[in-house]
Design a protein around this motif. Structure first.
Motif, short mmCIF file in Angstrom:
data_model
loop_
_atom_site.label_atom_id
_atom_site.label_comp_id
_atom_site.label_asym_id
_atom_site.label_seq_id
_atom_site.Cartn_x
_atom_site.Cartn_y
_atom_site.Cartn_z
N THR A 28 1.27 7.37 19.98
CA THR A 28 1.02 7.44 18.54
C THR A 28 0.16 8.65 18.20
N ALA A 44 1.30 11.40 15.59
CA ALA A 44 0.49 11.66 14.39
C ALA A 44 0.16 13.14 14.25
N GLU A 75 4.12 11.25 8.76
CA GLU A 75 3.60 9.88 8.74
C GLU A 75 4.18 9.11 9.92
N LEU A 127 -6.83 5.30 16.83
CA LEU A 127 -6.13 6.09 15.81
C LEU A 127 -6.99 6.33 14.57
N TYR A 143 -6.86 9.52 12.39
CA TYR A 143 -5.62 9.90 11.68
C TYR A 143 -5.45 9.10 10.40
N ASN A 177 -2.62 9.42 8.69
CA ASN A 177 -1.17 9.38 8.47
C ASN A 177 -0.48 8.33 9.36
N VAL A 178 -1.27 7.32 9.81
CA VAL A 178 -0.71 6.26 10.66
C VAL A 178 -0.91 4.91 9.98
#
Length: 294
Positions: free
Chosen positions: A62, A66, A71, A89, A92, A94-95
């Motif tokens: 992931t 990312a 996205e 994550l 980020y 955009n996850v």
């Protein structure tokens, strides 16, 4: 947060959360940065793409997705992994992490909400025991897909690419080759995972066709015929199809259809091409429609 694609960083996060691998979910985490980079490369992800990742685990791939996609929607079934994913994550924005079973998730709704219904790309390190249901579920959902790049058991990758007359040829081969162009991109050793699986793996990219390579009047019936042809692999098509309750076909119907195609009555499903299954399905559809009118 450091990238997780190394044994040391993976072990560190697993210890931090006292995580135990769940055999029922087929969890094997990638711990090889070269393989991770190659997967992202062969999937062709760009900043314009919305990516659906199935089974993100602790977020190893992931993170790479990312970095490269617009996205990422990560669907994870194991509730114990959700707090770990939120941690790994956290850098980020955009996850989107979804705690659901991909086989029960509304993929169409996800695609509409996250990508406006435009085709998205799927990337996954799939649990081997449910590879086929997941891939078939994606195809049959009717959702707009551009490509599926997945890590699967080596034998399953081979099954997706082989042709008639080979021992691995079957319903999965035909379904995959109807919907997309399959290409094995690389082989992956068990040593690239934690824990090590007992079998070799391969990364396969399935690029969705804009138009199927064959035309068929009733897609659903063609796949029912294909399934019945391989359910009892050693049986002739005449016996296999006439014994399948869902098809409601007589031996005479099947024999006459095969004769029209110039095929012998003792022919088996494993020798037919996708085009021949489409032709057989159309002949039997036509025959059924005529019988209804009588």
């Amino acid at each position: 947060m450091a990238f997780l694609g190394t044994p040391g960083n993976t072990v560190q996060i697993l210890k931090k959360y006292n995580f135990s691998f769940q055999k029922k979910y087929g969890q094997n985490f990638l711990v090889d940065t070269n393989i991770l980079e190659k997967i992202v490369e062969v999937s062709g992800i760009t900043k314009q793409d919305c990516v659906l990742e199935i089974g993100p685990g602790i977020g190893t791939m992931t993170q790479y997705l990312a970095e490269n996609a617009r996205e990422v929607v990560a669907v994870e079934i194991d509730r114990a992994l959700i707090p770990i994913l939120k941690d790994t994550l956290s850098a980020y924005d955009n996850v989107d992490i979804i705690n659901e079973d991909i086989l029960k998730a509304d993929i169409r709704r996800i695609a509409e909400e996250k990508n406006g219904g435009r085709p998205f790309k799927v990337v996954a390190n799939l649990p081997y025991y449910i590879t086929t249901p997941i891939i078939m579920g994606l195809f049959e959902s009717g959702v707009a897909l551009e490509s599926i790049t997945v890590m699967v058991q080596k034998e399953v990758a081979e099954r997706m690419t082989v042709g008639p007359g080979t021992k691995d040829y079957g319903a999965l081969s035909l379904a995959v080759q109807y919907y997309c162009k399959p290409e094995v991109m690389m082989q992956v050793s068990p040593s690239c995972f934690l824990p090590k699986p007992s079998v070799g793996s391969a990364v396969i990219r399935l690029t969705r066709y804009k138009d199927a390579p064959v035309r068929v009047k009733e897609e659903r019936q063609m796949f029912a015929i294909i399934r019945a042809s391989f359910n009892q692999r050693r049986k002739t098509l005449v016996n296999g199809l006439s014994n399948a309750a869902e098809l409601q076909m007589t031996k005479q119907d099947v024999s006459e259809a095969l004769e029209r195609m110039g095929l012998p009555p003792a022919v088996r499903g494993e020798t037919l091409t996708l085009a021949q299954f489409a032709e057989l399905s159309d002949i039997l559809t036509e025959k059924r429609q005529k019988n209804r009118k009588i």
